[in-house]
Design a protein around this motif. Sequence first.
Motif, PDB file in Angstrom:
ATOM      1  N   SER A   1       0.718  -1.268   0.062  1.00  0.00           N
ATOM      2  CA  SER A   1       0.035   0.118   0.214  1.00  0.00           C
ATOM      3  C   SER A   1       0.982   1.293  -0.017  1.00  0.00           C
ATOM      4  O   SER A   1       1.996   1.318   0.377  1.00  0.00           O
ATOM      5  CB  SER A   1      -0.698  -0.084   1.126  1.00  0.00           C
ATOM      6  N   ALA A   2       0.175   2.428  -0.569  1.00  0.00           N
ATOM      7  CA  ALA A   2       0.854   3.516  -0.429  1.00  0.00           C
ATOM      8  C   ALA A   2       1.209   4.078   1.038  1.00  0.00           C
ATOM      9  O   ALA A   2       0.529   3.909   1.714  1.00  0.00           O
ATOM     10  CB  ALA A   2       0.198   4.590  -1.597  1.00  0.00           C
ATOM     11  N   LYS A   3       2.336   4.753   1.003  1.00  0.00           N
ATOM     12  CA  LYS A   3       2.762   5.214   2.361  1.00  0.00           C
ATOM     13  C   LYS A   3       2.600   6.657   2.231  1.00  0.00           C
ATOM     14  O   LYS A   3       2.504   7.481   1.313  1.00  0.00           O
ATOM     15  CB  LYS A   3       4.234   5.048   2.633  1.00  0.00           C
TER      16      LYS A   3
ATOM     17  N   ARG B   1       0.671  10.470   3.267  1.00  0.00           N
ATOM     18  CA  ARG B   1      -0.710  11.033   3.380  1.00  0.00           C
ATOM     19  C   ARG B   1      -1.238  11.336   1.816  1.00  0.00           C
ATOM     20  O   ARG B   1      -0.392  11.285   0.809  1.00  0.00           O
ATOM     21  CB  ARG B   1      -0.851  12.578   3.882  1.00  0.00           C
ATOM     22  N   VAL B   2      -2.622  11.329   1.673  1.00  0.00           N
ATOM     23  CA  VAL B   2      -3.058  11.684   0.439  1.00  0.00           C
ATOM     24  C   VAL B   2      -2.697  13.087   0.001  1.00  0.00           C
ATOM     25  O   VAL B   2      -3.176  13.846   0.905  1.00  0.00           O
ATOM     26  CB  VAL B   2      -4.540  11.084   0.411  1.00  0.00           C
ATOM     27  N   VAL B   3      -2.326  13.257  -1.150  1.00  0.00           N
ATOM     28  CA  VAL B   3      -1.924  14.764  -1.327  1.00  0.00           C
ATOM     29  C   VAL B   3      -3.255  15.665  -1.722  1.00  0.00           C
ATOM     30  O   VAL B   3      -2.929  16.832  -1.786  1.00  0.00           O
ATOM     31  CB  VAL B   3      -0.744  14.757  -2.712  1.00  0.00           C
ATOM     32  N   GLY B   4      -4.255  14.890  -2.377  1.00  0.00           N
ATOM     33  CA  GLY B   4      -5.545  15.825  -2.473  1.00  0.00           C
ATOM     34  C   GLY B   4      -5.319  16.448  -3.972  1.00  0.00           C
ATOM     35  O   GLY B   4      -4.584  16.324  -4.687  1.00  0.00           O
ATOM     36  N   SER B   5      -5.795  17.897  -3.958  1.00  0.00           N
ATOM     37  CA  SER B   5      -5.816  18.631  -4.890  1.00  0.00           C
ATOM     38  C   SER B   5      -4.557  19.241  -5.297  1.00  0.00           C
ATOM     39  O   SER B   5      -4.290  19.554  -6.450  1.00  0.00           O
ATOM     40  CB  SER B   5      -6.756  19.929  -4.841  1.00  0.00           C
TER      41      SER B   5
ATOM     42  N   GLY C   1      -1.895  17.381  -5.687  1.00  0.00           N
ATOM     43  CA  GLY C   1      -1.288  16.231  -6.432  1.00  0.00           C
ATOM     44  C   GLY C   1      -1.047  16.719  -7.902  1.00  0.00           C
ATOM     45  O   GLY C   1      -0.090  16.102  -8.236  1.00  0.00           O
TER      46      GLY C   1
ATOM     47  N   LYS D   1       1.132  21.050   0.868  1.00  0.00           N
ATOM     48  CA  LYS D   1       0.448  20.937   1.797  1.00  0.00           C
ATOM     49  C   LYS D   1      -0.260  22.200   2.278  1.00  0.00           C
ATOM     50  O   LYS D   1      -1.504  21.902   2.726  1.00  0.00           O
ATOM     51  CB  LYS D   1       1.322  20.446   3.163  1.00  0.00           C
TER      52      LYS D   1
ATOM     53  N   ASN E   1      -3.260  23.016  -0.318  1.00  0.00           N
ATOM     54  CA  ASN E   1      -4.105  21.771  -0.193  1.00  0.00           C
ATOM     55  C   ASN E   1      -5.197  22.180   0.850  1.00  0.00           C
ATOM     56  O   ASN E   1      -6.309  22.225   0.752  1.00  0.00           O
ATOM     57  CB  ASN E   1      -3.575  20.427   0.101  1.00  0.00           C
TER      58      ASN E   1
ATOM     59  N   GLN F   1      -9.071  23.315   0.335  1.00  0.00           N
ATOM     60  CA  GLN F   1     -10.232  22.645   0.946  1.00  0.00           C
ATOM     61  C   GLN F   1     -10.986  23.732   1.844  1.00  0.00           C
ATOM     62  O   GLN F   1     -12.196  23.822   1.604  1.00  0.00           O
ATOM     63  CB  GLN F   1      -9.584  21.637   2.038  1.00  0.00           C
TER      64      GLN F   1
END
Length: 96
Positions: A7-9, A11-15, A17, A29, A32, A36
């Motif tokens: 699995s990916a390590k 945090r999810v980068v969100g927008s 990315g 960060k 992002n 949000q």
Amino acid sequence: MANRKQSAKGRVVGSSGRFGPRYGRFIRKRVNQIEQLTNARHVCPRCDQATVKREGTGIWACRKCGFKFAGGSYVPETPAMRVAVRSIERSLQREG
């Protein structure tokens, strides 16, 4: 050993990315977090419904009552605006 997919390590980068590895982790960060906050639904100062969306830089509009007003670039109510409103309300209470 089982043949499992790793699995990916992290945090999810969100927008942010869309920037890929460019600009550094902390700037991505921060972008992002700001996006949000900007894209969230905000409460209308006139009708108290969570329907305010950003139309442009500093321009906010309520989708329910149609109230259009100026605010901050990323949020409709900035901390400085809260302080100003509070001081205006206090001065009005002293007069009346």
